[in-house]
Design a protein around this motif. Structure first.
Motif, PDB file in Angstrom:
ATOM      1  N   MET A 198      -0.874 -11.928  -6.591  1.00 48.96           N
ATOM      2  CA  MET A 198      -1.776 -10.910  -6.042  1.00 48.96           C
ATOM      3  C   MET A 198      -1.458 -10.678  -4.569  1.00 48.96           C
ATOM      4  N   PRO A 199      -1.432  -9.417  -4.145  1.00 52.52           N
ATOM      5  CA  PRO A 199      -1.066  -9.118  -2.753  1.00 52.52           C
ATOM      6  C   PRO A 199      -2.072  -9.696  -1.758  1.00 52.52           C
ATOM      7  N   SER A 200      -1.599  -9.909  -0.559  1.00 50.02           N
ATOM      8  CA  SER A 200      -2.456 -10.478   0.490  1.00 50.02           C
ATOM      9  C   SER A 200      -2.021  -9.934   1.848  1.00 50.02           C
ATOM     10  N   GLY A 201      -2.738 -10.333   2.887  1.00 51.75           N
ATOM     11  CA  GLY A 201      -2.367  -9.938   4.246  1.00 51.75           C
ATOM     12  C   GLY A 201      -2.408  -8.446   4.470  1.00 51.75           C
ATOM     13  N   LYS A 202      -1.368  -7.918   5.095  1.00 50.84           N
ATOM     14  CA  LYS A 202      -1.319  -6.502   5.437  1.00 50.84           C
ATOM     15  C   LYS A 202      -1.288  -5.602   4.204  1.00 50.84           C
ATOM     16  N   ALA A 203      -0.822  -6.140   3.095  1.00 46.98           N
ATOM     17  CA  ALA A 203      -0.712  -5.340   1.875  1.00 46.98           C
ATOM     18  C   ALA A 203      -2.064  -4.904   1.339  1.00 46.98           C
ATOM     19  N   ILE A 204      -3.129  -5.594   1.743  1.00 48.89           N
ATOM     20  CA  ILE A 204      -4.457  -5.228   1.229  1.00 48.89           C
ATOM     21  C   ILE A 204      -5.406  -4.785   2.346  1.00 48.89           C
ATOM     22  N   GLU A 205      -4.859  -4.400   3.490  1.00 46.18           N
ATOM     23  CA  GLU A 205      -5.707  -3.978   4.603  1.00 46.18           C
ATOM     24  C   GLU A 205      -6.385  -2.637   4.362  1.00 46.18           C
ATOM     25  N   ASP A 206      -5.829  -1.831   3.482  1.00 49.37           N
ATOM     26  CA  ASP A 206      -6.410  -0.529   3.157  1.00 49.37           C
ATOM     27  C   ASP A 206      -7.853  -0.722   2.668  1.00 49.37           C
ATOM     28  N   PRO A 207      -8.822   0.023   3.222  1.00 55.57           N
ATOM     29  CA  PRO A 207     -10.222  -0.109   2.799  1.00 55.57           C
ATOM     30  C   PRO A 207     -10.444   0.201   1.318  1.00 55.57           C
ATOM     31  N   ALA A 208      -9.522   0.942   0.727  1.00 55.30           N
ATOM     32  CA  ALA A 208      -9.637   1.245  -0.703  1.00 55.30           C
ATOM     33  C   ALA A 208      -9.157   0.078  -1.557  1.00 55.30           C
ATOM     34  N   ILE A 209      -8.534  -0.917  -0.918  1.00 55.92           N
ATOM     35  CA  ILE A 209      -7.971  -2.059  -1.649  1.00 55.92           C
ATOM     36  C   ILE A 209      -8.681  -3.367  -1.325  1.00 55.92           C
ATOM     37  N   LYS A 210      -8.875  -3.634  -0.051  1.00 57.46           N
ATOM     38  CA  LYS A 210      -9.348  -4.947   0.415  1.00 57.46           C
ATOM     39  C   LYS A 210     -10.621  -5.453  -0.254  1.00 57.46           C
ATOM     40  N   PRO A 211     -11.679  -4.635  -0.401  1.00 59.52           N
ATOM     41  CA  PRO A 211     -12.913  -5.171  -0.993  1.00 59.52           C
ATOM     42  C   PRO A 211     -12.735  -5.693  -2.425  1.00 59.52           C
ATOM     43  N   TYR A 212     -11.726  -5.183  -3.108  1.00 58.53           N
ATOM     44  CA  TYR A 212     -11.533  -5.530  -4.512  1.00 58.53           C
ATOM     45  C   TYR A 212     -10.505  -6.639  -4.720  1.00 58.53           C
ATOM     46  N   LEU A 213      -9.547  -6.757  -3.802  1.00 56.34           N
ATOM     47  CA  LEU A 213      -8.473  -7.726  -3.994  1.00 56.34           C
ATOM     48  C   LEU A 213      -8.549  -8.932  -3.065  1.00 56.34           C
TER      49      LEU A 213
END
Length: 201
Positions: A50-65
């Motif tokens: 599962m992606p982490s760090g900068k890869a999930i900084e997008d607000p459309a991604i971070k809350p879910y991942l």
């Protein structure tokens, strides 16, 4: 009808339903374990982290991942989060909100035009391939999520069956005990005025 006969029928019925619920619970638990084991092994074999760090900084991604960051994908819940809130987000950005079908239609129409810009055709072709692969991977991951959810439902169905079986078994034991203490001559009248009364004569 004799009260003893009625008690015997109800008690026997209770034991039969208890047995049925135990069998159903066992089958549901087996199905749950089978599904969960397969979902786990199939996802683990893909070795998706599962992606982490900068890869999930997008607000459309971070809350879910964020809760799964850096973990190996092994559950249906992880698969759904990755499919719906990572792959789909990137697909929407790449296609600017267009679906694979829409991009594919544009590509087919443009490539049929002999005067079309070759670079534009190649760009659309690449985007079409990207969206196709994204759709395919999302479909596989969402299937894993669906089966995982079915396994969870089967598990709780098994729990409900076992609880129901325990409750009916207890009631049947109480019925058996009651049957042994009821006078042999006691009758039960069914219908209006159905109060139990001892037989006369």
């Amino acid at each position: 009808m004799r009260r003893k006969t009625l008690d015997a029928l109800l008690t026997t019925g209770g034991f039969v339903v208890t047995a049925v619920l135990l069998v159903a619970g066992g089958l549901l638990m087996w199905a749950s374990n089978f599904v969960q084991d397969n979902v786990h092994s199939q996802l683990a074999d893909q070795r998706i982290t599962m992606p982490s760090g900068k890869a999930i900084e997008d607000p459309a991604i971070k809350p879910y991942l964020q809760q799964y960051a850096g973990q190996q994908m092994t559950t249906g819940a992880q698969a759904k989060a990755y499919a719906d809130h990572y792959i789909l987000v990137h697909m929407n950005k790449a296609g600017q909100g267009r679906t694979y079908e829409e991009v594919s239609g544009e590509y087919i129409a443009l490539s049929a035009n002999p005067n079309a810009d070759k670079a534009k055709v190649a760009e659309l072709g690449q985007l079409r391939q990207t969206l196709f692969m994204g759709n395919t991977l999302r479909g596989l991951l969402l299937n894993a999520y669906a089966f995982g959810t079915m396994g969870t439902i089967a598990f709780w169905g098994a729990v409900a069956s076992f609880v129901g079986a325990a409750f009916l078994f207890l009631l049947s034991l109480l019925g058996l005990r009651h049957e042994r203490h009821v006078p042999a001559e006691q009758e039960v009248r069914i219908g209006r005025g159905a109060a139990a009364a001892p037989a006369v004569g």
